[in-house]
Each structure stands twice: as C-alpha cells, then as structure tokens.
Scaffold this active site. Structure first.
Site, PDB file in Angstrom:
ATOM      1  N   CYS A   1      42.652  37.629  46.529  1.00 21.69           N
ATOM      2  CA  CYS A   1      41.260  38.065  46.590  1.00 21.69           C
ATOM      3  C   CYS A   1      41.075  39.556  46.314  1.00 21.69           C
ATOM      4  CB  CYS A   1      40.658  37.719  47.947  1.00 21.69           C
ATOM      5  SG  CYS A   1      40.710  35.946  48.319  1.00 21.69           S
TER       6      CYS A   1
ATOM      7  N   HIS B   1      34.837  42.240  48.309  1.00 18.95           N
ATOM      8  CA  HIS B   1      35.193  40.831  48.147  1.00 18.95           C
ATOM      9  C   HIS B   1      34.288  39.979  49.026  1.00 18.95           C
ATOM     10  CE1 HIS B   1      37.181  37.053  48.226  1.00 18.95           C
ATOM     11  NE2 HIS B   1      37.753  37.221  49.410  1.00 18.95           N
TER      12      HIS B   1
ATOM     13  N   ASN C   1      33.306  31.855  48.463  1.00 22.54           N
ATOM     14  CA  ASN C   1      34.435  32.764  48.258  1.00 22.54           C
ATOM     15  C   ASN C   1      35.172  32.312  47.003  1.00 22.54           C
ATOM     16  OD1 ASN C   1      36.959  34.025  48.256  1.00 22.54           O
ATOM     17  ND2 ASN C   1      37.235  33.886  50.467  1.00 22.54           N
TER      18      ASN C   1
END
Length: 329
Positions: free
Chosen positions: A118, A255, A285
């Site tokens: 990520c 993020h 996500n």
C-alpha cells in the site's frame, strides 16, 4: 521559508481506472454478518469496485495509462522507463510493467515492478523522481495498481469489507526551471510483517506460522497502531526536510486504508481533515492504486490546482511507509 534541495522533476500527466462492477455495503450484508452503518462508521467506505473474472492487474493498469493518454496525448512520448507498483501481478515472474510496454508499443524501454504494497505508489514516485533528477532518465511512467478482490477472503468480514480494485498512472519527467519534488521520506518496520501478509512459496515467516491459504490476512488493530504512530512522524520529517510549515500543505493525500486512520493522522500532524483527499468512500482500499486514484479525483473535480503543494503518504504491508511533498502542475 525556502525549500532545501528540490529535485529537478515534476508530475506532468495523470490517469486512472476502476472496474465497472460495484460491490456495495448492501451487497456485503448478503455475504457476511455486517451492515452498512457498521462499515461506514468504522471505515468510511460505501462501495468498492471489483474486477471481472478475467480482468487482472495488467488490464487495470493499461486502462489507467490509456485514460492518461486520452487526456494527455503526448504523455507517453519519449518515456524511457516504466515502473509499476503492485503486489498482485497477473503472473509471478512476468512484470506488469513489461505487459504495459508491450501493449503500448514501448518494448525497448526499461520496465520493472516494485512491491511495497500500500506504500508502493509513494515508493515508486520517490524512485522515479530520484532517477530523473539524477539524469539517468528524463521521463518515467509510474503506475500503481492492484486486484485486491483476487486475494480477498469473502468469508472474513474483517477484511472483505475493505478492499477494491483499481489503478492510477502518472508521468514523472525532468523539470529544470521549476523543480517540483520538495522532500522525500521512506521507512519500514520488518518486525511487523506478520500483521499483513498472504502466503506464497512459504507458509512460515521467522517463527510465525502463516495462515490464509494465499488470501490476504490482516491484523487491523496492529496496522492502525503502526499507521497512526509512524505516519505523523514521517510527515514531521518531510516538513522539516522541505522547510515548510504544515499550513503550507494545500492537500494531504494519504493511502486510503480507513477513514479513522486518516482522521487520526490529520489530528496528530495538525493538518486539517478538510485538506485530506481520499478514494476509499466509493473505491475502498485499493492498495497501491489508492493514492493516484485520490489524486486524480482531486484533479478532476478541481480541488487540485497548478501550483498547489501536495503531501502524499503511503503505508502498508511489510510494514512499509513512504511520503513525498511536491508541487502540482
């Protein structure tokens, strides 16, 4: 306050893509024991996009690059290197970057994949801007994409509510007159790797027996603790390196892991939450894609303007984290 040692590079183009299929909170209610109110309160997520059965990371990335090319017709001219950041490549030993090069008729350029999960997009932009500023390349295509649905266990309600699929692309190129990259910071804590992982060739790491059968396993509480303690310190270091106060940041683009994490980071870093741009509400996500998707949302809706100062920060499996401060346009 003057900025010390900006890098002679800038982002000159951007594109993005998400699959057409929507997985809503209402859909998840029929799959696991959960509900819309619980998901929104704990994550801020309402929908996520899911790739088709035969749609993989290379397809998402190629579509994002094509979107960029449609908006910036000269964006691929003279590209010398392709960096793709992903931890869900189509094939274990064929870089997605090579697939992109073949698709767009760029077979002779350098191409490789980078895996920092990520945090990958921030790492890739960090790498590309450094290579450009050093004079090793004049123009680098950076793509962040992940097919998280392919590795999500849809019987695990703690993780399946989080993840979606998507990709984003930017071009980093030489800029001598108005250097745009003002500060970089990268870091990791390998001891926390056991908190976010999926098994591969090995099913054991150090003395920890791994589970998950190839699906993503995450200890959300530990990831939260890592993010809210590590990222504010990284932001402080970025601001110190750049010589800028936090008030100089026009937009914070972290993020998109979880809205509560973003709110906590903003509070600890004294960055108004209203300055945060995130992609999680309708995309979930998306791992390495979450920052470029959010950035492109800001560009498309007019929030991000030429000359704005942006702070990008990624964090994720590894455990890895990375940030960059740059001027847009």
């Amino acid at each position: 306050m003057p900025v010390s040692n900006p890098l002679n590079a800038r982002i000159s183009a951007i594109g993005s893509y998400v699959p057409s299929h929507i997985l809503s909170n209402a859909d998840l209610e029929t799959m696991v024991e959960t509900n819309d109110e619980w998901i929104v309160q704990r994550t801020g997520m309402r929908e996520r996009r899911i790739a088709a059965a035969e749609e993989f990371t290379s397809h998402l990335c190629i579509a994002a690059v094509q979107n960029m090319l449609d908006r910036y017709p000269e964006s691929l001219s003279d590209v010398e290197l392709i960096i793709v950041t992903t931890h869900t490549p189509d094939l274990p030993s064929t870089p997605v970057a090579c697939m992109i090069g073949a698709h767009f008729g760029l077979p002779a350029v350098g191409a490789y994949d980078l895996n920092a999960t990520c945090a990958g997009f921030a790492y890739a932009v960090h790498t590309a801007s450094g290579l450009v500023a050093a004079g090793l390349h004049r123009k680098v295509l950076v793509v962040g994409g992940d097919s998280m649905s392919k590795i999500t266990d849809y019987t695990d309600r703690s993780t399946c509510i989080l993840f979606g699929d998507g990709a984003g692309a930017v071009v980093v190129e030489r800029e001598d007159e108005h250097p745009a990259f003002l500060a970089h910071h990268v870091g990791s804590d390998g001891s926390g790797g056991k908190h976010v992982y999926r098994t591969g060739l090995a099913e054991k790491w150090q003395d920890v027996q791994l589970t998950g059968d190839g699906k993503l396993v995450q200890n959300g509480r530990e990831v939260y603790k890592f993010a809210v303690s590590t990222v504010p310190d990284g932001i402080e270091q970025l601001l110190s390196k750049s010589g800028l106060p936090s008030s100089a940041i026009d937009w914070f683009i972290p993020h998109s892991a979880n809205l509560r994490i973003i709110q906590s980071i903003c509070e600890k870093s004294e960055i108004p939450f209203e300055k945060a741009i995130y992609s999680l509400e309708y995309y979930g996500n998306t791992s390495a894609a979450s920052i470029p998707l959010a950035l492109d949302l800001g560009v498309k809706d007019g929030r991000v303007q030429a000359g704005d100062t942006l702070l990008l920060y990624g964090f994720g499996g590894g455990l890895t984290h990375a940030g960059v401060i740059l001027r847009w346009g």
